[in-house]
Motif scaffolding. Structure first.
Motif, mmCIF file in Angstrom:
data_model
loop_
_atom_site.group_PDB
_atom_site.id
_atom_site.type_symbol
_atom_site.label_atom_id
_atom_site.label_comp_id
_atom_site.label_asym_id
_atom_site.label_seq_id
_atom_site.Cartn_x
_atom_site.Cartn_y
_atom_site.Cartn_z
ATOM 1 N N ALA A 138 9.373 -2.563 -2.504
ATOM 2 C CA ALA A 138 8.470 -2.428 -1.345
ATOM 3 C C ALA A 138 9.273 -2.196 -0.068
ATOM 4 O O ALA A 138 8.912 -1.350 0.760
ATOM 5 C CB ALA A 138 7.592 -3.671 -1.215
ATOM 6 N N LEU A 139 10.387 -2.924 0.093
ATOM 7 C CA LEU A 139 11.205 -2.770 1.294
ATOM 8 C C LEU A 139 11.920 -1.415 1.303
ATOM 9 O O LEU A 139 11.948 -0.733 2.328
ATOM 10 C CB LEU A 139 12.228 -3.911 1.388
ATOM 11 N N VAL A 140 12.456 -1.013 0.162
ATOM 12 C CA VAL A 140 13.165 0.281 0.088
ATOM 13 C C VAL A 140 12.224 1.432 0.419
ATOM 14 O O VAL A 140 12.559 2.313 1.225
ATOM 15 C CB VAL A 140 13.798 0.492 -1.310
ATOM 16 N N PHE A 141 11.035 1.454 -0.170
ATOM 17 C CA PHE A 141 10.092 2.547 0.085
ATOM 18 C C PHE A 141 9.683 2.599 1.556
ATOM 19 O O PHE A 141 9.570 3.682 2.133
ATOM 20 C CB PHE A 141 8.861 2.405 -0.818
ATOM 21 N N SER A 142 9.463 1.434 2.159
ATOM 22 C CA SER A 142 9.063 1.391 3.570
ATOM 23 C C SER A 142 10.177 1.905 4.477
ATOM 24 O O SER A 142 9.937 2.701 5.391
ATOM 25 C CB SER A 142 8.679 -0.032 3.979
ATOM 26 N N ILE A 143 11.414 1.453 4.218
ATOM 27 C CA ILE A 143 12.556 1.869 5.044
ATOM 28 C C ILE A 143 12.809 3.366 4.889
ATOM 29 O O ILE A 143 13.078 4.075 5.871
ATOM 30 C CB ILE A 143 13.830 1.055 4.673
ATOM 31 N N ILE A 186 0.859 -1.207 0.000
ATOM 32 C CA ILE A 186 0.000 0.000 0.000
ATOM 33 C C ILE A 186 0.885 1.243 0.000
ATOM 34 O O ILE A 186 0.676 2.187 -0.770
ATOM 35 C CB ILE A 186 -0.964 -0.002 1.214
ATOM 36 N N LEU A 187 1.896 1.249 0.875
ATOM 37 C CA LEU A 187 2.824 2.393 0.947
ATOM 38 C C LEU A 187 3.520 2.603 -0.403
ATOM 39 O O LEU A 187 3.607 3.727 -0.903
ATOM 40 C CB LEU A 187 3.856 2.170 2.046
ATOM 41 N N LEU A 188 3.989 1.514 -1.007
ATOM 42 C CA LEU A 188 4.654 1.595 -2.318
ATOM 43 C C LEU A 188 3.728 2.220 -3.352
ATOM 44 O O LEU A 188 4.122 3.124 -4.099
ATOM 45 C CB LEU A 188 5.072 0.184 -2.761
ATOM 46 N N ASN A 189 2.487 1.759 -3.370
ATOM 47 C CA ASN A 189 1.511 2.251 -4.348
ATOM 48 C C ASN A 189 1.213 3.738 -4.161
ATOM 49 O O ASN A 189 1.019 4.471 -5.131
ATOM 50 C CB ASN A 189 0.215 1.434 -4.231
ATOM 51 N N GLU A 190 1.198 4.202 -2.914
ATOM 52 C CA GLU A 190 0.893 5.610 -2.630
ATOM 53 C C GLU A 190 2.076 6.533 -2.911
ATOM 54 O O GLU A 190 1.888 7.696 -3.260
ATOM 55 C CB GLU A 190 0.479 5.772 -1.156
ATOM 56 N N TYR A 191 3.312 6.020 -2.751
ATOM 57 C CA TYR A 191 4.498 6.876 -2.818
ATOM 58 C C TYR A 191 5.250 6.831 -4.147
ATOM 59 O O TYR A 191 5.958 7.773 -4.491
ATOM 60 C CB TYR A 191 5.469 6.486 -1.680
ATOM 61 N N GLN A 192 5.133 5.741 -4.891
ATOM 62 C CA GLN A 192 5.942 5.602 -6.101
ATOM 63 C C GLN A 192 5.502 6.582 -7.187
ATOM 64 O O GLN A 192 4.377 7.092 -7.177
ATOM 65 C CB GLN A 192 5.859 4.169 -6.628
#
Length: 523
Positions: free
Chosen positions: A301-306, A141-147
């Motif tokens: 996904a891991l990079v965006f979250s971190i 979800i975070l990846l989808n919102e931020y990319q």
């Protein structure tokens, strides 16, 4: 596997997007009837794609099927009247569309869908994450919102194409290309646009005359160094954008930096831009990250979250300083994924072994060779979930021996530090450079403390109870500044972390003193 093997190479994607940008225009328009605007534009040729967005007013990006449609539209467009201000008669692909009788047509206005050009606030993101069913889902979800969205990427290539139109007034064979986060698949909505002026196409012409028994070459201005040439070129392009570029404002020429550049704001697209010259190694870094980001969906996904976690806790900052940069943090995630068993992504040395003749690149004496064809890279057999990987990342770096070891993506293993910087991450290509040299000891200690705290939260939390209590859980709990939800618990845990940090510092001092004593005895 099929999806990875069908992915285009980095160069193919960049070439395709640059070609699309050349047949694209940008139109500033009031609230209008979308159908009528498109009907008018269609008289100049078929429209392949279009979208509307907000940047100091509503704009429409129009991508035609043919480049000739742009020329047709330019021939039909008028020059603004000079009643109030005199205009610089440069005909770009930026237009303004206004209605001759706005009052009479107001009733015909139709609301247009505006594509977002920035990500949602963290508070709103946390609410969305709390509705997910797992940490893995939260991370996607975070990846989808931020990319970067498809529309935002098109805007970035268009901005480069518009700057290229200016550069070609001086250097007809030059190109302007984006690099860094705009193209490496790790860009966040709202990130700056790094672009570089490239003359490699000019150099290709030099190879054409090798077969003839004579030499014919251009007479060109000769300067004592490449750096001086770069500074002069950027100075002129910077002045050109400042004086004649529609929508180019706040131009800053930073010519004495290690990498000279021109910073400016491009108002029509809303981007903060950095323009440099022929940054070949930076392009190779962009391609390397593009490959890593394309090999496995867990990587991005891991990079965006971190990176989101680091920003919330003040570990990274948009202003240069002594904190960890997003690039360094991304490299730390890549290294962690190389260290998994089995590894999730290959080392740079492994990618080099897979390279063929066309992949060979030596730039300024540095070996920048690696495979570009994704289909030739074997997919990982690692099946760990993102839930596991997120917690393990914090565990790994919360207990990493930063005093002794450095991070090397080329080898994919911990190696002894070549010098005493608190954090040492080898530049993947320029192996004599530490990309994290700016990071000081307090910032590194803060990173370690936050990593340990995050690992503790993920290991100890009771998801069911937190959902009942309507408290953030999983990734959402890590995006709340620590200590806000339960300050007393936080203080107790941080006491332990603080004492461990102090102990490690004392050990470090003992180690340094012992080394000094050994050296003195040796002398």
């Amino acid at each position: 596997d099929a999806e990875v093997s069908s992915r285009k190479t980095f160069t193919e994607v960049q070439t395709e997007r640059s070609e699309q940008a050349e047949r694209t225009v940008l139109i500033k328009c009031p609230k209008i009837n979308e159908k009528k605007l498109l009907q008018y534009l269609s008289t100049h040729g078929n429209i392949e794609r279009h979208f509307f967005f907000e940047s100091r007013g509503i704009h429409a990006l129009i991508e035609f099927s043919e480049k000739s449609s742009v020329a047709s539209l330019q021939d039909d467009v008028g020059i603004p009247s000079a009643a109030e201000h005199h205009v610089v008669p440069f005909k770009s692909r930026l237009f303004s569309f206004t209605l001759k009788n706005p009052g009479g047509q107001a009733a015909e206005e139709t609301p247009v869908h505006l594509t977002p050009q920035s990500h949602i606030p963290v508070k709103e993101l946390i609410q969305k994450l709390c509705c997910a069913d797992s940490i893995t889902t939260q991370m996607y979800i975070l990846l989808n919102e931020y990319q970067l969205t498809e529309e935002n990427i098109k805007l970035r290539f268009l901005a480069c194409s518009l700057v290229r139109d200016f550069a070609r007034a001086y250097f007809p064979d030059s190109t302007v290309k984006p690099f860094g986060s705009s193209v490496n698949t790790f860009g966040k909505l709202g990130c700056d646009l790094d672009m570089f002026l490239d003359f490699h196409d000019t150099r290709k012409h030099a190879t054409k005359m090798k077969k003839v028994p004579f030499e014919m070459e251009y007479q060109m201005k000769r300067l004592p160094s490449e750096r001086l040439a770069t500074q002069k070129i950027l100075s002129v392009i910077g002045d050109c954008l400042d004086n004649f570029g529609p929508g180019c404002v706040s131009i800053q020429k930073i010519l004495n930096a290690r990498c000279p550049l021109v910073k400016f704001s491009h108002q029509p697209t809303g981007f903060q831009c950095d323009l440099s010259v022929s940054n070949s190694i930076a392009i190779r870094s962009s391609e390397l990250l593009y490959i890593y980001g394309s090999l496995d969906p867990r990587v991005r996904a891991l990079v965006f979250s971190i990176r989101c976690w680091a920003r919330v806790h003040g570990l990274t900052n948009i202003v240069p300083g002594t904190w960890i940069t997003n690039f360094s943090l991304t490299m730390m995630v890549m290294f962690f994924l190389q260290r998994r068993s089995p590894p999730i992504i290959p080392t740079l040395d492994q990618l080099k072994k897979l390279a063929d003749e066309k992949d060979k690149h030596v730039i300024g004496g540095y070996d920048c060779t690696f495979i570009s064809d994704l289909s030739k890279i074997k997919p990982t057999k690692n099946t760990e979930t993102l839930d596991v990987l997120l917690c393990e990342f914090f565990e790994y770096f919360g207990n990493f021996d930063f005093r002794k070891n450095s991070i090397n993506l080329r080898k994919g293993k911990e190696v002894n530090k070549p010098e005493s910087s608190p954090l040492y991450i080898w530049n993947p290509f320029e192996q004599d450079l530490n990309i994290s040299k700016n990071v000081n000891q307090p910032q590194l200690e803060k990173f370690v403390a936050m990593a340990r705290e995050s690992a503790w939260i993920l290991q100890k939390e009771d998801k069911t109870q937190q959902v009942i209590n309507k408290e953030p859980w999983g990734l959402a709990a890590l995006l709340v500044p620590f200590g806000k939800s339960n300050p007393s618990k936080m203080r107790n845990r941080m006491k332990g972390l603080g004492s461990e940090t102090i102990r490690s510092l004392l050990d470090s001092l003992k180690l340094n003193n012992a080394n000094s004593l050994q050296k003195a005895v040796g002398k």
